[in-house]
Structures are given as C-alpha cells and as structure tokens.
Design an enzyme around this catalytic site. Sequence first.
Site, short mmCIF file in Angstrom:
data_model
loop_
_atom_site.label_atom_id
_atom_site.label_comp_id
_atom_site.label_asym_id
_atom_site.label_seq_id
_atom_site.Cartn_x
_atom_site.Cartn_y
_atom_site.Cartn_z
N ASN A 210 44.95 32.48 39.31
CA ASN A 210 44.77 31.02 39.47
C ASN A 210 46.14 30.34 39.52
O ASN A 210 47.17 30.99 39.41
CB ASN A 210 43.90 30.47 38.34
N LYS A 289 44.73 51.04 48.36
CA LYS A 289 44.56 49.78 49.09
C LYS A 289 43.23 49.81 49.87
O LYS A 289 42.96 50.79 50.58
CB LYS A 289 45.74 49.61 50.05
#
Length: 402
Positions: A210, A289
């Site tokens: 955030n 990934k």
Amino acid sequence: MSHYSIKKLLLGITGGIAAYKAAELVRLLVKQGIEVQVVMTEAATQFVTPLTFQALSGKPVYTGLWDAGSSKGMAHIDLSREVDAILIAPASADFIAKLVHGAADDLLSTLCLARDCKLMVAPAMNQQMWNNPATRRNIKQLHHDGIDVLGPASGDQACGETGMGRMLEPEEIVEQLLARTQPKLLAGKRILITAGPTIEPIDPIRAITNHSSGKMGYSIARAASEMGAIVTLVSGPVALATPAKVNTIAVTTAAEMLQAVESNISGQDVFISVAAVADYKPQHVSAHKIKKSDATLTLQLQPNQDILATIAARPDAPFCVGFAAESEKLLEYAEQKRRNKKLPLIAANIATDAMGKDASSLILLDDHGSHPLPQAPKLELARGLLQHIAAMLDNTNKKESS
Ligand code: CTP
C-alpha cells in the site's frame, strides 16, 4: 497558541553576516506562538537594525546594559528571568569565547551569565575560525557546561570560502529548538510503535502493498524519544532515516511484523499501531516468476492476523493505541474499530489526506469523546497525540493509586 513548554524565548543576536537570517528566525518563532524578546550586541546592530526585529517580534529590542525600560532597572537579571530559554543565533566565535570564560561586558553576555534557564547557541563563522583549536576547545567547553550547540552546517560561506561554520537555516533552528525543549512527559516509559506498509509477496518479483510512507509512525517515534520515552520501532519498508536513539527493527511482511511485535511487547507501557498492515496475503507464494498467458489470473488471498487486536487481547496488554485511516464515515468506523479492538484510544484520519503527506489532521477518540488535532506537520500531530497519551496514562495512575 504554542503546543510547547517554551512560551517565551530570549533571542540573542551577535555580530555576523548571518544576523540577516535571524529576521526569518523571529518570524518563524512568532508563527509557532512563541513570544520572542530580542537582545542584540552592538556588533549585530551593524548588520541589521533593531527596528527590523522590533517590527517582527512586536517588542522593543534591547542592545545595551544601560537601556531604559527594564521594570526594576536591572535588565540583565530581569530579561533572563522572564523567559523559558535563551537562544543565541547567530553566535559569533567571539561571543562563544565570552560564554566559555563567563565574560559579562555587555547586556547579552551579562544576562547569559545571570540566567537560570536553558541556553542554546547556533554558531556562525568562517570555516578557519570554526576549525581553529581555540574554537574547538570552546565548543567542547560549551557542551561540558550543558549549553546546547545547534549546528553549524557546512557549505558556501559569505566570505567566499567553503566549509563548516554556516549557521543552520532558520527552519532547522526552530525544529532543533522545539525538539530540545520538549517537556519530558514520557520519561522512562517504554513505547513500541509499528510504522510503514507491509509487503506480501506473490512471487519472487511481485507483491501486494500500500501507499503508506511511514512518516506518521516515524514522527511519533521521534517525538516520543524527545519526550523521554525508550522507543522501539518495528518498521515495514520505507525510505526514511531511523530516528536518533530509537531501536528500529526492519520487517517486510505482516507475519514478520507480528513476530517482531510479540517478541518485544513484554515490559512495554504503550503500544502504538501506526503501520498500514496488509489485511490479506496471497495464499500461495509462487517460488518462480508467474508467466503471463491469455487466461485471467485469480489470486487467492487469506487474511493476515490483526496485530493490534492480538496485542490488545493479551492479559498483560500495554496501553494500546490504534490508527484508523478511512475514506468515509470517519468517526463512525473509527469508533467501531476502537470498540472492536478494545482500545482506550484511536487516532482517526481520512486516508487520502494523510498517506504520503508531510502534514495532516487527526481526531482522537477515547471514552470521553473526540479531540481534534487540526492540520499540522506530522511531527506536531505526533506531539499532540503523545501529550494526550501522557495525560491518559497519568489519569490511569492517579485512579490506581487512589
Ligand atoms: N492493524 C493491525 N494489524 C492488521 C490490520 C490492522 O495491527 N492486520 C492495525 C493498524 O495498525 C491500525 C488499526 O489496526 O492501528 C486499524 O487498521 P485499519 O487498516 O484502519 O483497519 P482494519 O482493522 O484493517 O479494518 P478495515 O481495513 O476493514 O478498515
């Protein structure tokens, strides 16, 4: 109105080109709600006129031992008794030498010798003068005598040379002055603070996080330490310098933050949970990934444990303070959080007004209702919040002992 213990300041101005910066300094101090009494040396008046400082401070400026106007005709005694602290800015090499030797041959040096309050100096001189062994000895002696030395800074000098000896900028002087004159309302209290965001990995490259900058939590840590507390700061990843004298523990995920808080909570008097802890984390973290494809991708998220609620529910819970960053129904949601998490105090703000910003506003909610802290730099809000906490702790102690 001044938030600080220092309400009246005597500003001594000595002879040096940095005297022109003292005009801005007076303006900033007055803006903080501090009453400023200016005293100038004869040499300082060669650089800036007393009238400038009279206009900015709204008070007559004193320059000589024999000035009229002192109530009992003893200006050197009266002036130093009427203030909470004395600041000399700029402090010339000559004036510093006078302080070291206890000279009293003009009004400013005499009132410094006669003082019974805190004395701070902001040196300003040529770099050779600053580095001269005589000045080095004098500065050491000032420290030894309990006189605070603010700065100086390094950089270009009025004489064309570069080096150590520039007076700090007026904003920095005000900041240091306020930091050094904070009332020690939290002396000896142990305070644990969380700050910043947490980062929850999705794969080795990506994560959920955030926009929390950590500025509020770091300001609280700094202000608490300046008020005499022993501070531990558990911080998510932020781009901020560790506050002086604060034990900082760096963490990344909410689980790491919980663990760091739990292993440091015992013996704490106060826990202030400022961190924007991620409420959810990916259920599975991919070891490699995740490669793109044309199909949609669904991430399964699982809730993180609520750190604040966990600590507040402990039988040995310290005084717990929460933060509520909301985008709507501020007071209703914040009060709900305070009750659900069983907190004596919560600080509420509108998330978009606060996140990443240097200034904000807060509304403190406790059993007695709401207490607004209006828009101000976060360090100032931190001081207001900590003063409120100190008062609540004081009341709890009084109730327990009666
Ligand atoms: N908090 C915490 N651990 C969590 C989530 C929140 O310690 N996992 C703390 C925060 O540090 C803050 C308070 O709880 O002091 C409120 O956080 P906030 O994110 O505003 O509220 P939530 O309880 O997470 O509720 P919601 O996200 O639904 O508003």
